[in-house]
Design a protein around this motif. Structure first.
Motif, mmCIF file in Angstrom:
data_model
loop_
_atom_site.group_PDB
_atom_site.id
_atom_site.type_symbol
_atom_site.label_atom_id
_atom_site.label_comp_id
_atom_site.label_asym_id
_atom_site.label_seq_id
_atom_site.Cartn_x
_atom_site.Cartn_y
_atom_site.Cartn_z
ATOM 1 N N THR A 128 0.779 -1.088 -0.108
ATOM 2 C CA THR A 128 0.056 -0.107 -0.081
ATOM 3 C C THR A 128 0.921 1.315 -0.070
ATOM 4 O O THR A 128 1.999 1.142 0.704
ATOM 5 C CB THR A 128 -0.902 0.067 1.309
ATOM 6 O OG1 THR A 128 -1.855 -1.091 1.065
ATOM 7 C CG2 THR A 128 -1.540 1.134 1.488
ATOM 8 N N VAL A 129 0.471 2.363 -0.821
ATOM 9 C CA VAL A 129 1.401 3.367 -0.834
ATOM 10 C C VAL A 129 0.405 4.719 -0.472
ATOM 11 O O VAL A 129 -0.812 4.826 -0.830
ATOM 12 C CB VAL A 129 1.775 3.626 -2.161
ATOM 13 C CG1 VAL A 129 2.395 5.036 -2.237
ATOM 14 C CG2 VAL A 129 2.874 2.826 -2.597
ATOM 15 N N SER A 181 15.421 -0.048 0.041
ATOM 16 C CA SER A 181 15.401 -0.172 -1.461
ATOM 17 C C SER A 181 13.973 0.161 -1.715
ATOM 18 O O SER A 181 13.682 0.708 -2.835
ATOM 19 C CB SER A 181 15.836 -1.821 -1.718
ATOM 20 O OG SER A 181 14.779 -2.522 -0.914
ATOM 21 N N PHE A 182 13.081 0.012 -0.840
ATOM 22 C CA PHE A 182 11.925 0.522 -1.091
ATOM 23 C C PHE A 182 11.570 1.855 -1.338
ATOM 24 O O PHE A 182 10.825 2.570 -2.058
ATOM 25 C CB PHE A 182 10.724 -0.034 -0.251
ATOM 26 C CG PHE A 182 10.084 -1.646 -0.651
ATOM 27 C CD1 PHE A 182 11.314 -2.338 -1.373
ATOM 28 C CD2 PHE A 182 9.172 -2.157 -0.071
ATOM 29 C CE1 PHE A 182 10.862 -3.743 -1.697
ATOM 30 C CE2 PHE A 182 8.851 -3.495 -0.372
ATOM 31 C CZ PHE A 182 9.666 -4.212 -1.175
ATOM 32 N N ALA A 183 12.499 2.659 -0.376
ATOM 33 C CA ALA A 183 12.453 4.216 -0.459
ATOM 34 C C ALA A 183 13.062 4.536 -1.624
ATOM 35 O O ALA A 183 12.603 5.525 -2.262
ATOM 36 C CB ALA A 183 13.137 4.480 0.607
ATOM 37 N N LEU A 203 4.989 -3.200 -4.783
ATOM 38 C CA LEU A 203 5.020 -1.630 -4.492
ATOM 39 C C LEU A 203 4.951 -0.857 -5.831
ATOM 40 O O LEU A 203 4.391 0.075 -5.979
ATOM 41 C CB LEU A 203 6.385 -1.495 -3.856
ATOM 42 C CG LEU A 203 6.988 -0.082 -3.510
ATOM 43 C CD1 LEU A 203 5.774 0.784 -2.734
ATOM 44 C CD2 LEU A 203 8.320 0.034 -2.983
ATOM 45 N N ALA A 204 5.672 -1.343 -6.897
ATOM 46 C CA ALA A 204 5.746 -0.554 -8.147
ATOM 47 C C ALA A 204 4.459 -0.310 -8.881
ATOM 48 O O ALA A 204 3.992 0.538 -9.395
ATOM 49 C CB ALA A 204 6.573 -1.229 -9.228
ATOM 50 N N CYS A 205 3.711 -1.362 -8.677
ATOM 51 C CA CYS A 205 2.333 -1.679 -9.192
ATOM 52 C C CYS A 205 1.426 -0.580 -8.515
ATOM 53 O O CYS A 205 0.404 0.184 -8.772
ATOM 54 C CB CYS A 205 1.774 -3.121 -9.156
ATOM 55 S SG CYS A 205 2.641 -4.204 -10.006
ATOM 56 N N ALA A 206 1.481 -0.484 -7.097
ATOM 57 C CA ALA A 206 0.679 0.349 -6.393
ATOM 58 C C ALA A 206 1.227 1.744 -6.455
ATOM 59 O O ALA A 206 0.241 2.602 -6.647
ATOM 60 C CB ALA A 206 0.957 0.076 -4.662
#
Lengths: 650, 287
Positions: free
Chosen positions: A477-478, A502-504, A547-550
Motif C-alpha cells: 500500500t502506498v 530499497s523500497f524508499a 510496490l511498483a504496481c501500487a
C-alpha cells in the motif's frame, strides 16, 4: 511513466543502519511491558523417551514462580504445531506445544515455567523432576527406514513420512542409450541456522478487549497470525502479530513454532504479558535445522559428454515432527535437478523419514543448494570419467541464450540466462588456462593444485501462488499523506535485507520525492494489509513489484486530479521528477500539491475519491532464475589461495 | 544460559582475595577474564556460591622486564601479549602463541593466568610456557611459591595450584640469542582450541642446536615436554634428516591420548609428530 534513476542503482546509505549500529532499535527482548512475566521452557534431554511422571511441586513453590504448565494443561486447549506443506499420502504427526507422555527429540518442550523474572524461572526449572523411560533412538535417516528401526510415531507403524517422485522425460530410455553411467553417493549434512538474534516471543492478551498482541522474531507475521489464531481458537482479527527488528532468519524464522502459541495461551491464562527469549543452546536444539539428505545421483551420458538423463534417489531427514514446510524442502531439490544444463530426462525418487532429531525445514536456499551441490558434483565425476575438462563438459550442455525461456525436465521454465557469459568471465578473471598449466607443472613436482569450478542457477522470487501453500503473491500500500510524505506498507517482513532502503529508493524515483520523505512500514499485522513475508529471495522481486504496481496506481490517480486542476487532458501530462508537466498553458503541479488537493477535496472531479492511497496485490507469473559461476584454484599448502572468481547475475 | 545464584566479590588486592579464598573454600571460584568459567556457569556445569573477581586487582596485569627476566601479570590478556612489540623482539614465541588463541574477542577477554590455571588439555599456553621453561608464581596465605612449568600441569583440567592459592605472575628467562621459535597448531574448526599444538624454542650456535625445548598441547590429558625429541636435537646440526628423526619421537612422553570428535588418539599422535617437525622447521626458517 518516465523517471530518472536518482536512487535506484545508486549507492545510498541504508536507512535502517543508524539505529541498528547504535543499538537503539527494538528487537523482541528490547520491548518492555509493565508486569511482564517471564517464561523458561524445560526441554527434553532425551532423543526418545516415555515420560513416566513429572514432579512440579518444588518448582511451583520456588520463589517468584507464578505457574508451571506441562502437556496435560495444554492438551485439547492449544492446537498442534502446523505443517502447511501438502504432499500425496503425507503422514503428519500431531505435534503438541508441550510434550504429552513422550518426547521424541532433544530440545522438545516439556514444561513451561512462568515467574516474575527470568532468573527465578530458570532456577525453578532445575527443580522439576522428570522420570523418563528411554526408548531406542534413531537419528540416522538411512537407519530409520530399516525394518529393525524403532518406530517414532507408533500410529503410522513406519518412519516413512512420504514418497515423492519428480521429473519428466523417458529416464529408462536415457539410461539404455547411455555410453556410460556415472554415479555418486552424496550426503548433505545437517546444519543449525543460528541467526544472530535467537527467537523470542512476547505475548500480551487484553481480556477486556479480547485482543492479543504477539511480538515474535519472525519472517512471516501474517501467516503466523492466521496459524496461531487457529491454534488458540481466537479470531484472526483479534490477534495482532508484530515482527519488530529481526536479527536474521535464514529461513529458521519462516515458521510457526510451539512457543508462539504457547506464550499466547499462557498470557490468556494469566492475563499478563509473558515473554520468552530463546537461549543460544535452545536455538541449536529447538529451532529448525537445514539439509540432511542422503542420496545417490546417477548421470547417463554419451562419450562426447552429452547429458542424457539424471536420477536422484534420496532419503530426506524430516526430523521428529513436521514443521511448517518440512516435507516441501526436498521437493525443491527435485525442481532444481537440471542445474544450468540440458538434461532431457530427470527422475527423483525421494523418501521422507522421521528421525529422533529436531525438524528440518527451510534454511538458506532450502533444498536448492542441495541440488546445486549434487548436480555440480556429478558433473565433475562425469568429466573425470570421460577425461574431459570440467569446464568444457559444462559448456557443452548449457542451453544457449536463444533457447530461453528454457523448459527443464523438472517442469520449470527458466525465463532467461546466458550461462556461457558468466563462465567466460570467471575463466578470464581467474586466468583459467594459466591455472591449468600451473596445475600440471605442480603435479610434475609432486604437488597438488586443486581447481574447482561450479556453474549454477537458482530459483528465486518465490513465487507463483500455485507453488506455495499459502500463496506466493505480495502486497503493498502506498499512502501519500496530506503533506506529501509517502508511507509504504509492505506485506514482506525484512529482517536484514534492507528493504526500508530499497523500497524508499523505488518510491523516490517513481514518485519523484526525496527518499527521506518515505517511511516503509512492515511487520505489523494491524497496520499492514495481509502479506506473505520475506523468504525465498522474494522481498524485492515480488514485494518490490507489488510496490511498483501500487505506485503506478497512485500516479494514475494523481494524474486524474492533476489534469482536473491544470484544466487539461490526462494524456497531455507527463510525470517527471515528482511533477506533472506538459499542460498547454505551461503550468505544472507537484505530487505534494496533488496530495494536499486530494485530501482537502475542495477541487476534485465529480467521480474522484478523496485521498491518495493505492494498494496492489502482485501475483508473479514465474520465479526468477539468477545464475553464476565460481572458479577457484587452491594448493595443499594454500599456494594460489585467493585465486578465484565469483560471478553472479541477479 | 542463565547462571545459578552467586555472591560476587571484587577484592582490591591479592591478600584480600586470598583471605576470601580461605573463607569460602570449595564454594568459591576465581574469575578474571571469565572466558572458560562463564560458559561453565551458564550451562550450570558448575554453580559456585561465590565468585572472587581478581580482574580489578591492580598490579596483576601487564608485561615488564626485570633484568633478564620477562614478567607477565596473571591478568594480562592474550591480546596484550599478542601485540607487545617488546615481547615480539625478546620472546616471539609468546606473541605467536597469543595470536593464535581463539579469536579476537576471546583474546581481548581471556588472560594468561586464567588459561594456565584452567589447565584445559587443548589450550595453547601450556605448550608455550613449557617450551620457555617458565616459572609460575603462586601466592597463598602468607606464602609465595614458584612452580616450574614442567610441574604445573597435573592432569586434565588440573594444575598444581591449590584451591586457596592464586597465580600472580609468569616469569620467563629472556631466551638467549640467536633464538629460533615457532608455535604451530591444528585448530578445532569451531573453537580454535588446539587439536594438537607444538611450541618449539631453540638456541642455535654455529649452526648447531645448543638448547631446545618443545612443549606439546592437545595430545594428552596434560601438556608435556617432548624430551626424547629434544635429546635427539641437542648438540646436532639441524638438517632435515635430524629434525625428521627427532620429530618421530615427539609423542613418546604421551602415555594417554585425548580422543574426541575432532581426532582419534592415533591421528593426534601423527599430528604431533608432523607438527613437531613443521614447528622446528618453521623456527629454523626464522632464525
Amino acid at each position: 511513466m518516465s523517471f530518472l534513476a536518482k536512487y535506484i542503482g545508486q549507492k545510498v546509505r541504508r536507512t535502517e543502519d543508524p539505529r541498528l549500529i547504535q543499538g537503539i532499535g527494538h528487537y523482541v527482548d528490547d520491548i518492555k511491558l509493565a508486569d511482564t512475566l517471564h517464561v523458561v521452557i524445560l526441554r527434553s534431554t532425551h532423543a526418545h523417551a516415555k515420560i513416566n511422571s513429572i514432579d512440579l511441586e518444588a518448582a511451583k513453590s520456588s520463589p517468584g514462580v507464578v505457574a508451571v504448565y506441562t502437556g496435560k494443561d495444554v492438551e485439547g486447549r492449544v492446537g498442534f504445531v502446523p505443517c502447511a506443506a501438502a504432499l500425496p499420502d503425507l503422514k503428519v504427526p500431531k505435534y503438541p506445544v508441550l510434550a504429552q507422555g513422550k518426547v521424541i527429540f532433544v530440545g522438545q518442550p516439556v514444561a513451561a515455567i512462568v515467574a516474575t523474572d527470568k532468573y527465578k524461572a530458570r532456577d525453578a526449572a532445575d527443580l522439576i523432576d522428570i522420570d523418563y523411560d528411554p526408548l531406542d533412538v534413531v537419528t540416522d535417516p538411512e537407519a530409520a527406514v530399516q525394518a529393525d528401526s524403532s518406530v517414532i510415531h507408533e500410529e503410522f507403524g513406519t518412519n516413512i513420512a512420504f514418497h515423492h517422485s519428480a521429473g519428466t522425460g523417458d529416464i529408462e530410455a536415457a539410461f539404455k542409450q547411455a555410453d556410460r553411467i556415472v554415479s555418486e553417493k552424496l550426503y548433505h549434512q545437517r546444519l543449525a541456522p543460528v541467526a544472530l538474534e535467537p527467537r523470542g516471543v512476547l505475548a500480551h492478551y487484553l481480556p477486556g478487549e479480547q485482543q492479543m498482541t504477539l511480538w515474535s522474531s519472525t519472517q512471516i507475521p501474517h501467516l503466523m497470525r492466521t496459524q496461531v489464531a487457529l491454534m488458540l481458537g481466537i479470531n484472526e482479527n483479534r490477534l495482532r502479530v508484530i515482527a519488530p527488528e529481526v536479527g536474521g532468519g535464514f529461513g529458521s524464522k519462516l515458521n510457526v513454532y510451539a512457543e508462539e502459541a504457547l506464550l499466547g495461551w499462557i498470557s490468556m491464562q494469566l492475563k499478563k504479558p509473558v515473554k520468552w527469549i530463546e537461549s543460544r543452546r535452545e536455538n541449536m536444539t529447538s529451532t529448525i535445522h537445514g539439509r540432511s539428505q542422503s542420496g545417490t545421483v546417477e548421470m547417463a551420458v554419451k562419450n562426447d559428454g552429452t547429458l542424457l538423463g539424471l536420477k536422484y534417489q534420496v532419503i530426506a531427514d524430516m526430523g521428529a515432527y513436521l514443521q511448517l514446510l518440512t516435507p516441501a524442502i526436498p521437493t525443491l531439490t527435485g525442481l532444481m535437478l537440471s542445474g544450468c544444463y540440458k538434461i532431457p530426462a530427470i527422475s527423483m525418487q525421494c523418501t521422507g523419514v522421521f528421525t529422533n532429531r529436531m525438524s528440518t525445514d527451510a534454511y538458506r536456499g532450502a533444498g536448492r543448494p542441495e541440488a546445486t551441490y549434487l548436480v555440480e558434483r556429478i558433473m565433475d565425476c562425469v568429466a573425470l570419467e570421460l577425461k574431459m575438462d570440467p569446464v568444457e563438459l559444462r559448456r557443452k550442455n548449457f542451453p544457449k541464450p536463444e533457447e530461453f525461456p528454457f523448459a527443464t525436465a523438472t517442469g520449470l521454465f527458466y525465463d532467461s540466462g546466458d550461462y556461457e557469459k558468466s563462465l567466460a568471465r570467471a575463466l578470464e578473471m581467474s586466468d583459467y588456462q594459466k591455472l591449468r598449466a600451473e596445475q600440471s607443472e605442480a603435479r610434475k613436482q609432486g604437488r597438488y593444485l586443486g581447481i574447482g569450478v561450479s556453474t549454477y542457477v537458482e530459483i528465486c522470487a518465490m513465487g507463483p501462488s500455485i507453488a506455495l501453500p499459502a500463496g506466493g503473491w505480495e502486497s503493498a500500500t502506498v499512502r501519500v499523506e496530506p503533506t506529501g510524505k509517502v508511507t509504504v506498507m509492505t506485506g514482506i517482513s525484512p529482517h536484514g535485507q534492507g528493504e526500508e532502503t530499497s523500497f524508499a529508493q523505488i518510491v523516490g524515483d517513481m514518485l519523484g520525492v526525496d527518499m527521506d520523505d518515505v517511511l516503509v512500514i512492515h511487520g505489523d499485522t494491524s497496520i499492514v494489509q495481509y502479506g506473505i513475508g520475506t523468504f525465498g529471495s522474494r522481498g524485492l522481486a515480488v514485494g518490490g513489484a507489488a510496490l511498483a504496481c501500487a505506485l503506478d496506481k497512485v500516479v494514475a490517480k494523481a494524474r486524474k486530479l492533476a489534469a482536473h486542476i491544470l484544466q487539461t487532458d490526462e494524456s497531455s501530462l507527463t510525470f517527471e521528477n515528482g511533477r506533472f508537466v506538459g499542460a498547454p498553458n505551461d503550468s505544472s503541479i507537484t505530487i505534494q500539491e496533488i496530495a494536499q488537493a486530494a485530501h482537502t477535496a475542495h477541487n476534485i472531479p465529480p467521480d474522484f475519491e478523496p485521498g491518495l492511497v493505492a494498494t496492489h496485490f502482485f501475483e508473479p507469473k514465474n520465479f526468477t532464475f539468477p545464475f553464476g559461476s565460481h572458479l577457484r584454484g587452491r594448493g595443499r599448502q594454500g599456494d594460489r589461495r585467493g585465486q578465484g572468481a565469483s560471478i553472479y547475475r541477479r | 544460559m542463565i547462571t545459578g545464584n552467586f555472591d560476587y566479590f571484587a577484592p582490591s588486592n591479592v591478600e584480600e582475595a586470598i583471605k576470601l579464598l580461605n573463607e569460602y573454600g570449595d564454594d568459591c571460584k576465581i574469575i578474571s577474564g571469565g572466558h572458560s568459567l562463564v560458559p561453565v556457569l551458564k550451562l550450570r556445569l558448575a554453580s559456585p556460591a561465590v565468585l572472587i573477581d581478581i580482574g580489578r586487582i591492580k598490579g596483576l596485569k601487564g608485561i615488564s622486564f626485570e633484568g633478564g627476566t620477562i614478567v607477565i601479570g596473571t591478568n594480562t590478556t592474550h591480546a596484550e601479549i599478542a601485540r607487545s612489540a617488546e615481547l615480539k623482539k625478546h620472546c616471539p614465541l609468546l606473541v605467536e602463541t597469543a595470536g593464535q588463541i581463539g579469536d579476537q574477542q576471546v583474546r581481548n577477554r581471556g588472560t594468561i593466568g586464567g588459561s594456565l590455571t584452567h589447565a584445559d588439555p587443548a589450550a595453547d599456553w601450556p605448550a608455550a610456557v613449557l617450551a620457555l621453561d617458565a616459572d609460575i608464581i603462586v601466592k597463598g596465605k602468607g606464602s609465595v611459591r614458584t612452580i616450574k612449568a614442567t610441574d604445573f600441569f597435573v592432569d586434565i583440567m588440573t594444575s598444581a595450584v591449590k584451591s586457596n592459592e592464586i597465580v600472580t605472575e609468569i616469569r620467563i628467562t629472556k631466551p638467549a640469542q640467536p633464538q629460533a621459535a615457532a608455535y604451530l597448531k591444528v585448530p578445532q574448526a569451531a573453537s580454535g582450541f588446539a587439536v594438537v599444538g607444538v611450541a618449539a624454542q631453540l638456541t642455535l650456535k654455529d649452526g648447531r642446536c645448543e638448547k631446545v625445548a618443545i612443549g606439546i598441547t592437545g595430545l594428552g590429558p596434560k601438556a608435556y615436554r617432548a624430551s626424547t625429541s629434544e635429546n635427539a636435537l641437542i648438540g646436532n646440526t639441524l638438517d632435515a634428516a635430524t629434525i625428521s628423526a627427532a620429530a618421530e619421537k615427539a609423542d613418546t612422553e604421551a602415555v594417554d591420548t585425548m580422543e574426541d570428535i575432532h581426532a582419534s588418539g592415533e591421528f593426534r599422535r601423527n599430528l604431533t609428530r608432523v607438527y613437531t617437525k613443521r614447528a622446528i622447521m618453521a623456527a629454523m626458517s626464522r632464525a
